[in-house]
Scaffold this active site. Structure first.
Site, PDB file in Angstrom:
ATOM      1  N   GLN A 169       0.812  -1.223   0.000  1.00 32.16           N
ATOM      2  CA  GLN A 169       0.000   0.000   0.000  1.00 32.16           C
ATOM      3  C   GLN A 169       0.845   1.273   0.000  1.00 32.16           C
ATOM      4  O   GLN A 169       0.291   2.369   0.037  1.00 32.16           O
ATOM      5  CB  GLN A 169      -0.927   0.020   1.235  1.00 32.16           C
ATOM      6  CG  GLN A 169      -1.898  -1.143   1.311  1.00 32.16           C
ATOM      7  CD  GLN A 169      -2.977  -1.105   0.232  1.00 32.16           C
ATOM      8  OE1 GLN A 169      -3.149  -0.102  -0.469  1.00 32.16           O
ATOM      9  NE2 GLN A 169      -3.683  -2.205   0.076  1.00 32.16           N
TER      10      GLN A 169
ATOM     11  N   LYS B 215      -1.628  -3.143  -7.805  1.00 29.84           N
ATOM     12  CA  LYS B 215      -2.132  -2.009  -7.040  1.00 29.84           C
ATOM     13  C   LYS B 215      -1.502  -0.703  -7.512  1.00 29.84           C
ATOM     14  O   LYS B 215      -1.759   0.361  -6.956  1.00 29.84           O
ATOM     15  CB  LYS B 215      -1.841  -2.208  -5.545  1.00 29.84           C
ATOM     16  CG  LYS B 215      -2.624  -3.369  -4.916  1.00 29.84           C
ATOM     17  CD  LYS B 215      -2.449  -3.350  -3.410  1.00 29.84           C
ATOM     18  CE  LYS B 215      -2.682  -4.696  -2.761  1.00 29.84           C
ATOM     19  NZ  LYS B 215      -4.077  -5.116  -2.733  1.00 29.84           N
TER      20      LYS B 215
ATOM     21  N   CYS C  32      -8.800  -8.798   4.654  1.00 31.79           N
ATOM     22  CA  CYS C  32      -7.672  -9.699   4.912  1.00 31.79           C
ATOM     23  C   CYS C  32      -6.867  -9.246   6.121  1.00 31.79           C
ATOM     24  O   CYS C  32      -5.644  -9.357   6.158  1.00 31.79           O
ATOM     25  CB  CYS C  32      -6.759  -9.828   3.703  1.00 31.79           C
ATOM     26  SG  CYS C  32      -7.582 -10.559   2.291  1.00 31.79           S
TER      27      CYS C  32
END
Lengths: 411, 144
Positions: free
Chosen positions: A202, A225, A365
């Site tokens: 992230q 991502k 998750c």
């Protein structure tokens, strides 16, 4: 400032409608959308020079190999790595972390050793270590979090000691949005002789990340991502650490000389890349790096932060909304997790979907983190370069609609 | 397809005021269900005597569809024989697959719209998975 309108034109999917409404995509923390510039490299590879790498003695193979290895150099540059020898292509973050768990941790850790983790880890940076602990007898220790979901520094220092062999920590929490002080953590861990693996799933897509500045030993992240396709991920490792490790998977591509009884390994990084890799994916990942660098990584981060701050402010206006993670005014990732009194996140997500708005609902998750938050599930809106404040206004409007629907329940 | 098809007043009523919610100390079947992808949880307990479900109770947490479905299910199967309960289960599964059902499903009929929201069908079916397991426990208590 990003030219968001211009950026949006690069993403064909953003022109589509969902249930008759324009798509508002607020689920980039799960996977980002892909710009034409990235999609074009896939088409180009398959239509113009599709071939296997590292073995063919013909023009197509030469071009494929050249582009694949150039992609490795591009990725190295993207994260400030010393060179391509530090970059191992994997399927995704999960596989990259498992590579370290199997090839570094399992042969080295024993009873009495400790792996230091945080309760905010994604399952992908948790389960591999649970498996390592089970097979080696090493112990997992967990840093405490502050009430607003940041690492409690006192607890971190208290747990760090001569038994600590590895600290595995997410750079940015995929639920709280917390940005962890990775550089300081690495420095402290190195003082006690522990290595540090950073889960960059992230962070790498959203902010400048320089592995030499962080001084981390491993960094794992996923292409999908950060504008690239699914099925391509990266493990960065320090050369001296990777050199010491045995291969993870055995097969073609990773060997030097093979006899019936034994084999020697190729040099880094190919030692860790058995079998035909995701060639097109790696080349497309390089195009994604180009795209993000052209926008400016600092700009990408600022845009995400602005959207997250705006979302925090707007969501706070809604009665019964609880926000998780650091509040406004604190540096954070481009996402916001929340719950609404009386309306389960799934119901929120279904109602939003009818308005063309895609968010994520569930435990993302991160079940242990949700246990810590004491909620079974949260709703999460996450942002990227193509999102606008208008998208957040749509989200808020739709949340009011959800409240109307559940008025009966809330009465 | 509209939200009104999904969120019928009756569903929200069961969500707000779940029937037969709690524990059943005298139960002779007890199952725990969890949907690992979304975290919805249901505990289902049945008191069965002479092949008949005398009482049914559930507890849990989750979305309106999973909890309302569980609430309605406990009402629908109370007083029914094990065979009848299985027949209702099969009809409910048919309904979730969008098939027509002849039986008067009572409150359960309000869940018909879920069939048009494919990602939510498993929410509606969670409690029924629990019923399936419970009925198997009764038919075959040794679990063989």
């Amino acid at each position: 400032m990003l030219d968001v309108e211009g950026i949006r034109n690069d993403f064909p999917i953003l022109a589509r409608q969902v249930h008759g409404k324009p798509l508002v995509y607020l689920d980039s923390a799960a996977t980002s959308q892909k710009p034409r510039q990235v999609l074009e490299t896939l088409r180009e590879y398959y239509e113009e020079y599709n071939s296997n790498v590292h073995r063919g003695i013909h023009a197509l193979a030469e071009k494929a190999t050249e582009r694949y290895e150039a992609a490795r150099e591009r990725v190295a540059r993207f994260i400030g790595a010393a060179g391509p020898q530090n970059i191992i292509f994997t399927r995704n973050t999960t596989e990259a972390i498992n590579l370290v768990a199997y090839a570094w941790a399992r042969p080295r850790l024993h009873e009495g050793d400790e792996i230091l983790l945080t309760p905010m880890e994604h399952h992908s940076n948790l389960i591999p270590w649970q498996l390592v602990a089970r097979s080696t007898g090493a112990r997992l220790r967990y840093v405490q979090l502050t009430p607003d979901g940041r690492i409690d520094w006192t607890s971190f220092l208290a747990l760090l000691g001569p038994k600590t062999r590895l600290v595995a920590v997410t750079h940015v929490s995929n639920v709280l949005g917390t940005i962890n002080p990775v550089r300081e953590m690495v420095a402290a861990a190195h003082r006690v002789g522990a290595l540090v693996l950073v889960d960059g799933a992230q962070s790498v897509p959203h902010m400048p990340v320089d592995v030499r500045e962080l001084d981390c030993d491993f960094l794992a992240f996923s292409g999908h991502k950060m504008l690239a396709p699914t099925g391509i991920g990266v493990l960065y490792g320090k050369e001296e650490v990777l050199e010491e490790m045995e291969p993870f998977l055995g097969g073609g591509e990773m060997i030097g000389e093979v006899t019936l009884e034994s084999a020697t390994w190729r040099e880094l990084p190919w030692k860790f890349e058995a079998g035909t890799p995701n060639i097109a994916g790696a080349i497309a990942l390089a195009a994604a790096c180009d795209y993000l660098d052209a926008l400016g990584r600092e700009e990408v981060y600022r845009h995400g932060l602005e959207l997250a701050e705006y979302a925090l402010r707007r969501l706070q206006e809604i009665d019964g909304v609880t926000l998780y993670g650091p509040g406004p005014g604190v540096a954070r990732g481009a996402l916001v997790a929340f719950t609404m009194k009386g309306i389960h996140p799934h119901d929120i997500s279904t109602i939003l979907d009818q308005d063309g708005i895609a968010i994520r609902a569930g435990h993302h998750c991160a079940q242990p983190l949700h246990r810590w938050l004491n909620v079974p599930a949260t709703a999460r809106a996450s942002f990227y370069i193509y999102n606008t404040c208008g998208d957040i206004d749509s989200l808020v409007q739709s949340l009011y609609r959800a409240r109307e629907y559940f008025e009966y329940v809330l009465r | 397809m509209s939200l009104d098809d999904l969120y019928r007043e009756l569903i929200l009523d069961h969500y707000r005021n779940p029937r037969n919610f709690g524990r059943l100390p005298e139960a002779n079947t007890s199952v725990h269900l969890k949907n690992p992808t979304c975290g919805d949880e249901i505990d289902l307990q049945l008191l069965v005597a002479d092949g008949r479900i005398v009482r049914a109770a559930f507890s849990g947490q989750g979305c309106s569809i999973s909890q309302a479905s569980a609430s309605m299910m406990t009402e629908a199967i109370t007083g029914k024989s094990v065979e009848e309960a299985r027949a209702i289960l099969e009809d409910f599964e048919r309904m979730m697959h969008g098939e027509a059902v002849l039986r008067d499903m009572g409150d359960l009929a309000s869940l018909e719209g879920v069939a048009r929201f494919p990602v939510r069908i498993k929410c509606a079916l969670l409690a029924w998975e629990g019923l399936d397991k419970s009925l198997k426990q009764i038919v075959n208590p040794a679990g063989k």
